[in-house]
Design a protein around this motif. Structure first.
Motif, PDB file in Angstrom:
ATOM      1  N   VAL A  87       0.844  -1.206   0.000  1.00  0.00           N
ATOM      2  CA  VAL A  87       0.000   0.000   0.000  1.00  0.00           C
ATOM      3  C   VAL A  87       0.873   1.248   0.000  1.00  0.00           C
ATOM      4  CG1 VAL A  87      -1.707   1.314   1.329  1.00  0.00           C
ATOM      5  CG2 VAL A  87      -2.008  -1.145   0.998  1.00  0.00           C
ATOM      6  N   HIS A  88       1.990   1.218   0.708  1.00  0.00           N
ATOM      7  CA  HIS A  88       2.905   2.358   0.696  1.00  0.00           C
ATOM      8  C   HIS A  88       3.416   2.628  -0.722  1.00  0.00           C
ATOM      9  CE1 HIS A  88       5.860   5.179   2.220  1.00  0.00           C
ATOM     10  NE2 HIS A  88       6.771   4.562   1.501  1.00  0.00           N
ATOM     11  N   LEU A  89       3.804   1.567  -1.426  1.00  0.00           N
ATOM     12  CA  LEU A  89       4.235   1.733  -2.821  1.00  0.00           C
ATOM     13  C   LEU A  89       3.082   2.234  -3.687  1.00  0.00           C
ATOM     14  CD1 LEU A  89       6.428  -1.463  -3.258  1.00  0.00           C
ATOM     15  CD2 LEU A  89       7.231   0.907  -3.193  1.00  0.00           C
ATOM     16  N   LEU A  90       1.878   1.727  -3.442  1.00  0.00           N
ATOM     17  CA  LEU A  90       0.706   2.162  -4.210  1.00  0.00           C
ATOM     18  C   LEU A  90       0.422   3.652  -3.997  1.00  0.00           C
ATOM     19  CD1 LEU A  90      -1.768   1.203  -5.980  1.00  0.00           C
ATOM     20  CD2 LEU A  90      -3.011   1.097  -3.819  1.00  0.00           C
ATOM     21  N   LEU A  91       0.597   4.126  -2.778  1.00  0.00           N
ATOM     22  CA  LEU A  91       0.324   5.537  -2.480  1.00  0.00           C
ATOM     23  C   LEU A  91       1.228   6.472  -3.263  1.00  0.00           C
ATOM     24  CD1 LEU A  91      -0.273   5.441   1.375  1.00  0.00           C
ATOM     25  CD2 LEU A  91      -1.982   5.595  -0.442  1.00  0.00           C
ATOM     26  N   MET A  92       2.372   5.987  -3.695  1.00  0.00           N
ATOM     27  CA  MET A  92       3.311   6.820  -4.426  1.00  0.00           C
ATOM     28  C   MET A  92       3.075   6.818  -5.939  1.00  0.00           C
ATOM     29  SD  MET A  92       4.838   7.960  -1.926  1.00  0.00           S
ATOM     30  CE  MET A  92       4.765   7.476  -0.224  1.00  0.00           C
ATOM     31  N   THR A  93       2.079   6.089  -6.389  1.00  0.00           N
ATOM     32  CA  THR A  93       1.777   6.058  -7.816  1.00  0.00           C
ATOM     33  C   THR A  93       0.862   7.224  -8.177  1.00  0.00           C
ATOM     34  OG1 THR A  93      -0.195   4.674  -7.595  1.00  0.00           O
ATOM     35  CG2 THR A  93       1.933   3.534  -7.823  1.00  0.00           C
ATOM     36  N   GLU A  94       0.620   7.383  -9.470  1.00  0.00           N
ATOM     37  CA  GLU A  94      -0.250   8.454  -9.940  1.00  0.00           C
ATOM     38  C   GLU A  94      -1.690   7.997 -10.134  1.00  0.00           C
ATOM     39  OE1 GLU A  94       1.550  10.046 -13.450  1.00  0.00           O
ATOM     40  OE2 GLU A  94       3.243  10.874 -12.352  1.00  0.00           O
ATOM     41  N   LEU A  95      -2.067   6.892  -9.525  1.00  0.00           N
ATOM     42  CA  LEU A  95      -3.429   6.387  -9.629  1.00  0.00           C
ATOM     43  C   LEU A  95      -4.383   7.303  -8.872  1.00  0.00           C
ATOM     44  CD1 LEU A  95      -2.668   2.607  -9.108  1.00  0.00           C
ATOM     45  CD2 LEU A  95      -3.357   3.716 -11.237  1.00  0.00           C
ATOM     46  N   PRO A  96      -5.667   7.251  -9.196  1.00  0.00           N
ATOM     47  CA  PRO A  96      -6.633   8.094  -8.476  1.00  0.00           C
ATOM     48  C   PRO A  96      -6.685   7.756  -6.977  1.00  0.00           C
ATOM     49  CG  PRO A  96      -7.650   7.046 -10.398  1.00  0.00           C
ATOM     50  CD  PRO A  96      -6.285   6.474 -10.259  1.00  0.00           C
ATOM     51  N   VAL A  97      -6.915   8.770  -6.171  1.00  0.00           N
ATOM     52  CA  VAL A  97      -6.939   8.602  -4.720  1.00  0.00           C
ATOM     53  C   VAL A  97      -8.008   7.597  -4.302  1.00  0.00           C
ATOM     54  CG1 VAL A  97      -7.348   9.786  -2.525  1.00  0.00           C
ATOM     55  CG2 VAL A  97      -5.981  10.891  -4.293  1.00  0.00           C
ATOM     56  N   TRP A  98      -9.175   7.630  -4.938  1.00  0.00           N
ATOM     57  CA  TRP A  98     -10.241   6.702  -4.559  1.00  0.00           C
ATOM     58  C   TRP A  98      -9.799   5.250  -4.749  1.00  0.00           C
ATOM     59  CZ3 TRP A  98     -12.108   3.052  -7.837  1.00  0.00           C
ATOM     60  CH2 TRP A  98     -11.897   3.249  -9.209  1.00  0.00           C
ATOM     61  N   LEU A  99      -9.007   4.988  -5.779  1.00  0.00           N
ATOM     62  CA  LEU A  99      -8.522   3.632  -6.033  1.00  0.00           C
ATOM     63  C   LEU A  99      -7.489   3.238  -4.981  1.00  0.00           C
ATOM     64  CD1 LEU A  99      -8.504   1.114  -7.800  1.00  0.00           C
ATOM     65  CD2 LEU A  99      -6.772   2.225  -9.220  1.00  0.00           C
ATOM     66  N   LYS A 100      -6.608   4.165  -4.636  1.00  0.00           N
ATOM     67  CA  LYS A 100      -5.603   3.887  -3.613  1.00  0.00           C
ATOM     68  C   LYS A 100      -6.259   3.575  -2.273  1.00  0.00           C
ATOM     69  CE  LYS A 100      -2.271   7.101  -5.624  1.00  0.00           C
ATOM     70  NZ  LYS A 100      -1.499   8.321  -5.369  1.00  0.00           N
ATOM     71  N   VAL A 101      -7.222   4.396  -1.892  1.00  0.00           N
ATOM     72  CA  VAL A 101      -7.910   4.196  -0.610  1.00  0.00           C
ATOM     73  C   VAL A 101      -8.708   2.896  -0.627  1.00  0.00           C
ATOM     74  CG1 VAL A 101      -9.714   5.129   0.900  1.00  0.00           C
ATOM     75  CG2 VAL A 101      -7.981   6.656  -0.068  1.00  0.00           C
ATOM     76  N   SER A 102      -9.423   2.645  -1.710  1.00  0.00           N
ATOM     77  CA  SER A 102     -10.244   1.436  -1.802  1.00  0.00           C
ATOM     78  C   SER A 102      -9.402   0.178  -1.773  1.00  0.00           C
ATOM     79  CB  SER A 102     -11.073   1.451  -3.091  1.00  0.00           C
ATOM     80  OG  SER A 102     -11.925   2.553  -3.126  1.00  0.00           O
ATOM     81  N   LEU A 103      -8.375   0.138  -2.585  1.00  0.00           N
ATOM     82  CA  LEU A 103      -7.535  -1.050  -2.663  1.00  0.00           C
ATOM     83  C   LEU A 103      -6.725  -1.252  -1.384  1.00  0.00           C
ATOM     84  CD1 LEU A 103      -6.966  -3.364  -4.538  1.00  0.00           C
ATOM     85  CD2 LEU A 103      -5.267  -1.961  -5.700  1.00  0.00           C
ATOM     86  N   GLY A 104      -6.242  -0.166  -0.820  1.00  0.00           N
ATOM     87  CA  GLY A 104      -5.508  -0.273   0.444  1.00  0.00           C
ATOM     88  C   GLY A 104      -6.395  -0.753   1.571  1.00  0.00           C
TER      89      GLY A 104
END
Length: 170
Positions: A87-104
């Motif tokens: 999730v830490h690595l995912l947070l540093m990507t340019e993906l939409p915030v909603w996707l980061k929060v949902s997937l995390g």
């Protein structure tokens, strides 16, 4: 992990290679995790109940409190660190915030719920076998999704940042 945010990861080939190798390693972990699950159970609630409550036909005793505690002790720490890292690595990507929060959130929730489901089957009611099957699938899906999203973000072509002296117009 500032290299994701600043765009430095385009100039850090060795770091990218290390992260991609780590993601490959985690892909193997996800496969071995599924193989271990299917070694003991399948995707039917009856197999989960048989694993946790024992089976007289197969001469298998129920899982003991101590064995569940030992597994949970290791899994809660290891899965927590695994999900935190991804999730830490995912947070540093340019993906939409909603996707980061949902997937995390889905990853953390499914890891904890998957661990709790075995306890619930063993000590509360066999109906929680459905939860065990569902959370196993959800955890595998979320881990594979995290691996894919981070990996895709690393290999995706983006414009390279311009050198600072060209940005100033000199």
């Amino acid at each position: 992990m500032r290299f994701f945010v600043s765009g430095e990861h385009y100039r850090k080939a060795l770091l990218n290679a290390c992260i991609l190798l780590f993601l490959g390693y985690l892909g193997l972990f996800a496969v071995s995790s599924a193989l271990m699950y299917f070694h003991h159970m399948d995707l039917t609630p009856a197999s989960v109940v048989s694993y946790y409550l024992g089976s007289e036909q197969e001469f298998r005793p129920p899982r003991s409190y101590e064995s569940l505690l030992e597994v949970s002790h290791f899994h809660l720490f290891a899965q927590g660190m695994l999900v935190l890292t991804l999730v830490h690595l995912l947070l540093m990507t340019e993906l939409p915030v909603w996707l980061k929060v949902s997937l995390g959130g889905l990853s953390f929730l499914s890891a904890v719920a998957n661990e709790a489901a075995g306890w619930l089957v063993r000590f509360v009611h066999p109906v929680f076998a459905w939860m065990k099957v569902g959370t196993f699938l959800l955890l595998e899906f979320s881990l594979i999704s995290l691996i894919f999203c981070v990996g895709a973000s690393l290999v995706r072509k983006r414009p390279r940042p311009r050198p600072w002296h060209r940005q100033l117009g000199t």
